[in-house]
Design a protein around this motif. Structure first.
Motif, short mmCIF file in Angstrom:
data_model
loop_
_atom_site.label_atom_id
_atom_site.label_comp_id
_atom_site.label_asym_id
_atom_site.label_seq_id
_atom_site.Cartn_x
_atom_site.Cartn_y
_atom_site.Cartn_z
N LEU A 187 23.73 18.98 -4.86
CA LEU A 187 24.75 20.01 -5.10
C LEU A 187 24.89 20.98 -3.93
N THR A 188 23.81 21.64 -3.55
CA THR A 188 23.92 22.68 -2.53
C THR A 188 23.87 22.14 -1.11
N GLY A 189 23.31 20.93 -0.91
CA GLY A 189 23.12 20.42 0.43
C GLY A 189 21.95 21.09 1.12
N GLY A 190 21.77 20.83 2.40
CA GLY A 190 20.64 21.39 3.12
C GLY A 190 19.38 20.57 2.92
N LYS A 191 18.33 20.92 3.65
CA LYS A 191 17.08 20.18 3.60
C LYS A 191 16.41 20.30 2.23
N ALA A 192 15.89 19.18 1.75
CA ALA A 192 15.15 19.17 0.50
C ALA A 192 13.65 19.15 0.76
N TYR A 193 13.25 19.51 1.95
CA TYR A 193 11.84 19.48 2.33
C TYR A 193 11.58 20.59 3.34
N PRO A 219 21.70 13.98 15.33
CA PRO A 219 21.61 15.35 14.81
C PRO A 219 20.65 15.51 13.64
N PHE A 220 19.98 14.42 13.21
CA PHE A 220 19.16 14.50 12.01
C PHE A 220 17.77 15.06 12.31
N ASN A 221 17.07 14.46 13.28
CA ASN A 221 15.72 14.90 13.63
C ASN A 221 14.82 15.01 12.40
N ARG A 222 14.90 14.01 11.54
CA ARG A 222 14.14 14.07 10.29
C ARG A 222 12.73 13.52 10.46
N PRO A 223 11.77 14.04 9.67
CA PRO A 223 10.43 13.44 9.65
C PRO A 223 10.52 11.99 9.17
N VAL A 224 9.50 11.22 9.47
CA VAL A 224 9.53 9.78 9.20
C VAL A 224 9.86 9.48 7.74
N ASP A 225 9.15 10.11 6.80
CA ASP A 225 9.34 9.77 5.39
C ASP A 225 10.58 10.39 4.77
N LYS A 226 11.34 11.19 5.54
CA LYS A 226 12.57 11.77 5.04
C LYS A 226 13.80 11.13 5.68
N GLY A 248 0.83 -1.21 0.00
CA GLY A 248 0.00 0.00 0.00
C GLY A 248 0.86 1.25 0.00
N PRO A 249 0.62 2.18 -0.93
CA PRO A 249 1.41 3.42 -0.97
C PRO A 249 1.18 4.25 0.29
N ARG A 250 2.25 4.78 0.82
CA ARG A 250 2.15 5.66 1.98
C ARG A 250 1.96 7.09 1.50
N VAL A 251 0.91 7.74 1.98
CA VAL A 251 0.66 9.13 1.62
C VAL A 251 1.79 9.98 2.20
N PRO A 252 2.39 10.89 1.39
CA PRO A 252 3.52 11.69 1.89
C PRO A 252 3.18 12.38 3.20
N MET A 253 4.07 12.23 4.17
CA MET A 253 3.86 12.83 5.48
C MET A 253 4.49 14.21 5.55
#
Length: 473
Positions: A195-201, A235-242, A176-181
């Motif tokens: 290239l630039t780095g940093g968050k992509a979201y 140090p990441f503290n990323r959302p689940v889908d990221k 089942g596809p997970r709806v983007p969180m």
């Protein structure tokens, strides 16, 4: 905070739709009823009513849904590219603006030939290219997010079942596809900008976990791609889908009891899955003549290059028999930790449990609806699931445990969990290190290898032709 922002967006969007419906000659409240609203938009725009049935077809429904709202914008004379982009990306801004703008009036059914003849709009070459690029990006993003995604094996944790350099297709449909969180993100980037780095979201808007229906449940021993759960921490503290994508084998499913004895896996007290091409590391002794590095390289045997006698080699059963037969090899001993010897960094990292990666457990994998007592024996295993993955606060006070500020002596799990392990069990960071994987971290099922690239091969043997389109078991 994310829910508050989402609520404001919904209110503004529906307020604008109410105003536009009234301008088109309909009742404003009709814009508040899902599905019926889309049916009326099709009617307002001149689309056939049966289009609504297309909203039931996965992937197709997304294109139809956005297409209807672009038609609605055209009905009010909004033909320019930025207006269509804003309809999709910023409806909570443009719908209220257009709804309250006296100059924005309903012109007619934009999907009919009569409308196109009365209000002709010729696209420039730049607009044609822009539309094509946007369509391609949207289509690719939807396919990648809801249908199928390419994935590359970066490490040797699944050797030799999967090899470093294998390129896989991972199905989102099976489970089942997970709806983007985290829906607002740069196209095709996972968590870091190229290239630039940093968050992509942008994590200012995060939605709750929702998964569309799939074809099957995760079965024991499926090869699964999932988000690495430990990136919830600094140090990441990323959302689940990221969080970073990992690939392992789901050797334990919800409710299973997992243990290892002398490096042998047991599930519910019975011998567990033993990968036919899995590896174990061995100490290899010779008569003093040593091992030929070129021979090991040609056999693609992984070993510690800094080692001398005894050599530490990672071997499949076939490679073990081959090396054992060499005339100068005198002894091969598996590198298995002693029972009851504690090893640092092994889950649950608690002094009560003297475990190591070869002698581990038993531990029960949480199942949705399963209730456990809260005490000093269970918390080392399940506190992270309760607090980090399921979003509760848990506090121990002098008179007992408090869950979200309320005293309690038990907890009932909201999600299913899985026990993920690599097939190369002595060269795999897996559940024995970081514990359970929650169901909201599941990305998809690995299907087959579409390309396999051997970085150590010669010019003519870089591609492992025998692995192309190989199914994953």
């Amino acid at each position: 905070m994310g829910y508050i922002v989402f609520a404001i967006i919904l209110v503004l969007t529906h307020y604008g739709l109410w105003k536009l419906f009234v301008k088109a000659g309909f009742k404003g409240w009709e814009s508040l009823i899902p599905i019926y609203r889309e049916y009326l938009i099709a009617k307002i725009s001149g689309r056939p009513g049966w289009w609504i049935a297309l909203l039931l077809i996965p992937i197709v429904n997304i294109f139809v849904f956005f297409g209807l709202y672009i038609d609605l914008a055209k009905d009010f004379g909004k033909q320019r590219f930025w207006e269509h982009a804003a309809t999709i990306l910023l409806p909570f801004v443009v719908f209220p603006l257009w709804g309250n703008d006296a100059k924005t009036t309903y012109l007619g059914m934009s999907a009919t030939p009569a409308f196109k003849e009365k209000y002709p709009y010729k696209k420039s070459l730049a607009r044609e290219w822009a539309d094509a690029i946007v369509f391609a990006v949207v289509a690719a993003t939807l396919i990648r997010g809801f249908l199928i995604e390419a994935y590359m094996i970066p490490t040797g944790s699944m050797e030799k079942s999967l090899l470093v350099g294998d390129f896989l297709f991972v199905s989102k449909l099976n489970y089942g596809p997970r709806v983007p969180m985290t829906p607002i993100a740069f196209p095709f980037a996972h968590h870091t900008m190229p290239l630039t780095g940093g968050k992509a979201y942008w994590d200012g808007l995060q939605l709750g976990y929702t998964r569309l229906p799939g074809f099957e449940e995760i079965e024991r021993n499926d090869v699964v791609v999932f988000n690495y759960p430990m990136e919830a921490d600094a140090p990441f503290n990323r959302p689940v889908d990221k969080r970073e994508n990992y690939i392992k084998r789901a050797v334990g499913i919800p409710g299973d009891t997992i243990s290892l004895r002398e490096a042998k896996l047991y599930v519910n007290g019975e011998p567990g899955f033993e990968p036919p091409h899995g590896q174990m590391d061995y100490y290899v002794y010779t008569d003093g003549t040593g091992l030929n590095p070129q021979r090991l390289h040609d056999m693609r045997i992984e070993y510690y290059t800094y080692a001398r006698e005894p050599y530490l080699l990672f071997l499949t059963e076939e490679a073990y028999n081959e090396v054992k037969s060499w005339a100068n090899v005198t002894k091969i001993i598996p590198n298995i930790r002693h029972r009851d010897t504690a090893e640092p960094g092994v889950f649950p990292n608690n002094a009560l449990y003297s475990w190591n990666i070869d002698n581990f457990g038993p531990v029960v994998v949480p199942k949705k609806g399963w209730t456990i007592p809260l005490d000093t024996l269970t918390l080392p295993f399940y506190e992270r699931a309760i607090t980090v993955y399921e979003g509760n606060t848990l506090e121990k006070r002098t008179d007992g445990y408090y869950l979200n500020g309320t005293k309690t002596d038990s907890y009932t799990f909201k999600m299913n969990y899985y026990w993920m392990m690599g097939d190369n069990r002595h060269n795999s960071e897996d559940a024995r290190t970081w514990g359970f994987v929650p169901e909201d971290h599941i990305v998809g099922k690995a299907l087959f290898v579409w390309l396999s690239w051997d970085k150590d091969g010669t010019f003519l043997s870089k591609i492992r032709w025998n692995r192309l389109f190989m199914g994953i078991k």
